[in-house]
Enzyme design. Structure first.
Site, short mmCIF file in Angstrom:
data_model
loop_
_atom_site.label_atom_id
_atom_site.label_comp_id
_atom_site.label_asym_id
_atom_site.label_seq_id
_atom_site.Cartn_x
_atom_site.Cartn_y
_atom_site.Cartn_z
N ASP A 1 0.96 -1.62 0.29
CA ASP A 1 0.06 -0.08 0.35
C ASP A 1 1.29 1.06 0.31
O ASP A 1 1.95 1.25 0.60
CB ASP A 1 -1.20 -0.05 1.21
N GLU B 1 1.33 -0.33 -5.55
CA GLU B 1 0.66 0.83 -5.57
C GLU B 1 0.79 1.91 -5.27
O GLU B 1 0.65 2.61 -4.58
CB GLU B 1 -0.55 0.30 -4.01
#
EC number: 2.4.1.18
Length: 668
Positions: free
Chosen positions: A312, A365
């Site tokens: 993330d 990401e």
């Protein structure tokens, strides 16, 4: 200060050295609360890194949380405190009592705890993570790289996918019985779970953690999570975990100022603070922090058998100015904005992961244009094997929410992503971030009437599944969750009682089945050899068409997408190979909620040059639709209808062409 007695075994000098070098890859086997036996007595050994603490003690519910009564011993010149405590059993509540140099007393949760109390309580819990009997050996042995294989990921939040009738949460074990048959029915290859590290605030969705080694106790204990992953693997479903090494929560019992000093975070607040999120960045310059984080990544793979990690907020790690205003960040020593320490950490992370797990999925990401995210470290890349294609996602959703009359002016949003689609190994993400905070659900982003929203959604999903790149869809998108994700309640499964949603659900299932069966949709995903434009420039009619190719010419598919609520009669496209073509999917089929504008079961090419090819064919394009064609490979040209129909998925076989409007179902 309590000095470590020689009679009390602890972390070895070699482990201490490796930890301080950033190379103790399995530090969770040593640090934290480990079940142990000493002098024929069973108990737990507690070891913690707190180099700047004046005293460290074990605070228990049984000693009224007064850790000074149970001091740990300091290992000289190491930064570690340790002690074996007999007669402490599994399930004991504990924290570390830390006395700072200025005399402040802190009660801290164990950074390496394997289990923790259910929020709002914050104590760590002694727990053994050994002894689970895994039955997924066959799954793990067959793992290979997925570059030329189908990858269709279902992203989910365990707490809001489904709930019990009284609103309470399903446990890891209970949800396995619901999730496995659903994923099998819908033909997903993998499931990605939003962060499961222990976190105090439900609405952070797990992205602001305080217990990096503790699966959240909202759904049960460590072995319950093992059961869930094991069950998914036995069913042939891969399992990915959303992992958050970019930051951590500021809660008092967590990592912040752990020993009274900025231990895990940067000392410089301009580097440490993430003002938009109210969290702190890890200090990637510290080898001890790298040992902690890399061990954590390996922990989820070794102890819980996750097949990979979606990492993330990578951009927030790489960019010193990420979501910061002037005066809130500090450039690097060269005056640049890249965080060189974070770059080095990510490279070390990926090299280490692939050393132990060569076929792991490591997905970044990364929302900027940072180069070489999926290139090997030895050529200067970050070393991931996949990157979320945020550019495609932003451009495509921008286009899809545009009113029909304005779409011709935004046609470039459909064509430009092809320019860079093969610059990285991409996953196309339709994730949770796109259906929260007022962004609307995927279905509600679609313009037009109620019926047109569903027509547009099917066309959009068909485009999504045929565009180059692996696939990820957030839960609810598959049946048309009408309002955006409610992060405190379960999905609106009752919508499947309505025809429009039920038929959209069937379309997604059949589309998934088609994706798995057609090599052209994934075999050359990361090569320009697998893609060719037919009509990129028909902006006036808002139509695009393209070819998806596999390694064999016979696997080639023709894809046409009509993004306007207007029927296109006699739409002609050029083709390289003459012969008979048939629809393998038409989103306007009545079974999917469409109006039933289909093409003949067999479509013959004509020797009419078009689009630079000597042959072409003509079809009808329904309004707001995707149509996928495949050449019949039989040599004879007088195939029967049934023979041509054999290339179609089950849902489209034995149907006749019709232009009659199908009867709409009950509306929500």
């Amino acid at each position: 200060m309590a000095i470590q007695p020689l009679a009390d075994p602890a972390i070895s000098p070699e482990d201490i050295y490796l930890f301080h070098e950033g190379n103790l890859h399995h530090s969770y086997r040593i640090l934290g609360a480990q079940p142990a036996t000493q002098d024929h007595r069973q108990g737990y050994r507690f070891t913690v890194w707190a180099p700047n603490a004046k005293e460290v003690g074990l605070a228990l519910d049984r000693n009224d949380w007064k850790g000074e009564q149970a001091p740990l011993y300091k290992i000289p010149d190491s930064g570690f405190w340790t002690r074996f405590f007999p007669e402490i059993s599994e399930g004991t509540l504990y924290k570390f009592r830390i006395l700072t140099e200025d005399g402040t007393e802190l009660l801290k949760a164990d950074p390496y705890a394997f289990h923790a109390e259910v929020r709002p309580r914050t104590a760590s819990i002694t727990s053994s993570i050994q002894g689970y009997k895994w039955n997924d050996g066959a799954w793990r042995r067959k793992q290979r790289a997925v570059y030329n294989k189908p990858l269709h990921i279902y992203e989910m939040h365990i707490g809001t996918w489904k709930r019990k009738e009284d609103g309470s949460l399903y446990s890891y074990r209970e949800i396995a019985d619901l999730l496995v048959p659903y994923l099998l029915e819908m033909k997903y290859t993998h499931v990605e779970m939003m962060p499961l590290s222990e976190h105090p605030y439900d609405l952070s969705w797990g992205y602001q953690s305080t217990g990096f080694f503790a699966p959240t106790s909202r759904f049960g204990g460590p072995q319950d999570l093992m059961y869930l992953v094991d069950t998914l693997h036995q069913a042939g479903i891969g399992v990915l975990l959303d992992w958050v090494p970019a930051h951590f929560a500021k809660d008092a019992h967590g990592l912040r100022l752990f020993d009274g000093t900025p231990l895990f975070e940067y000392a410089d607040p301009l580097l440490a603070e993430k003002p938009g999120w109210g969290t702190l960045s890890f200090d990637y310059s510290k080898p001890e922090v790298r040992s902690f984080l890399i061990s954590n990544a390996l922990y989820w793979m070794e102890m819980y058998h996750f097949d990979g990690l979606r990492v993330d907020a990578v951009t927030s790690m790489l960019r010193l100015d990420f979501e910061k205003h002037s005066g809130q960040f500090r450039p690097n020593a060269d005056g640049g904005l890249e965080n060189k320490e974070a770059v080095a950490f990510l490279q070390q992370l990926n090299e280490t992961i692939f050393k132990y797990y060569p076929y792991a999925l490591m997905m970044a990401e990364e929302s900027s244009a940072w180069p070489m995210v999926t290139s090997p470290v030895d050529v200067g890349g970050l070393g991931f094997n996949y990157k979320w294609n945020m550019g495609w996602m932003n451009d495509t959703l921008d286009y899809m929410k545009t009113d029909f009359h304005d779409r011709p002016s935004k046609h470039h949003l459909l064509t430009f992503p092809v320019v860079y689609s093969f610059s990285e190994n991409y996953v196309l993400p339709l994730s949770h971030d796109e259906v929260v905070h007022g962004k609307k659900s995927l279905l509600d982003k679609m313009p037009g009437s109620y019926e047109q929203k569903f027509d547009g959604m099917r066309a959009f999903l068909g485009y999504f599944m045929t565009f180059p790149g692996k696939k990820l869809l957030f839960m609810g998108g598959e049946f048309g969750q009408f309002i955006e994700w409610k992060d405190e309640d379960e999905l609106d499964w009752f919508l499947l009682d309505y025809d429009s949603h039920r038929k959209l659900h069937k379309f997604e299932r059949d589309l998934s089945e088609l994706y798995l069966s057609e090599k052209a949709l994934w075999e050359l995903d990361h090569s320009l050899d697998g893609y060719e434009w037919i009509t990129p420039d028909d902006h006036g009619q808002s139509v695009i068409s393209y070819v998806r190719k596999g390694k064999k010419p016979a696997d080639t598919l023709l894809v046409l997408v009509n993004f306007q609520p207007v029927k296109r009669e006699r739409y002609r496209i050029g083709v390289m190979r003459p012969g008979m073509y048939a629809e393998v999917l038409n989103s306007d089929h009545p079974d999917y909620g469409g109006s039933g504008i289909l093409n003949d079961m067999q479509i013959a090419t004509e020797k009419i040059p078009f689009h630079g090819h000597p042959h072409s064919l003509e079809i009808v394009l329904p309004p707001l639709s995707v149509v996928i064609l495949k050449k019949n490979t039989r040599r004879k040209t007088d195939e029967t209808v049934n023979e041509v129909a054999s290339v179609r998925p089950k849902a489209l076989k034995n149907t006749n062409k019709t232009t009659a409007k199908s009867k709409r179902g009950k509306q929500a």
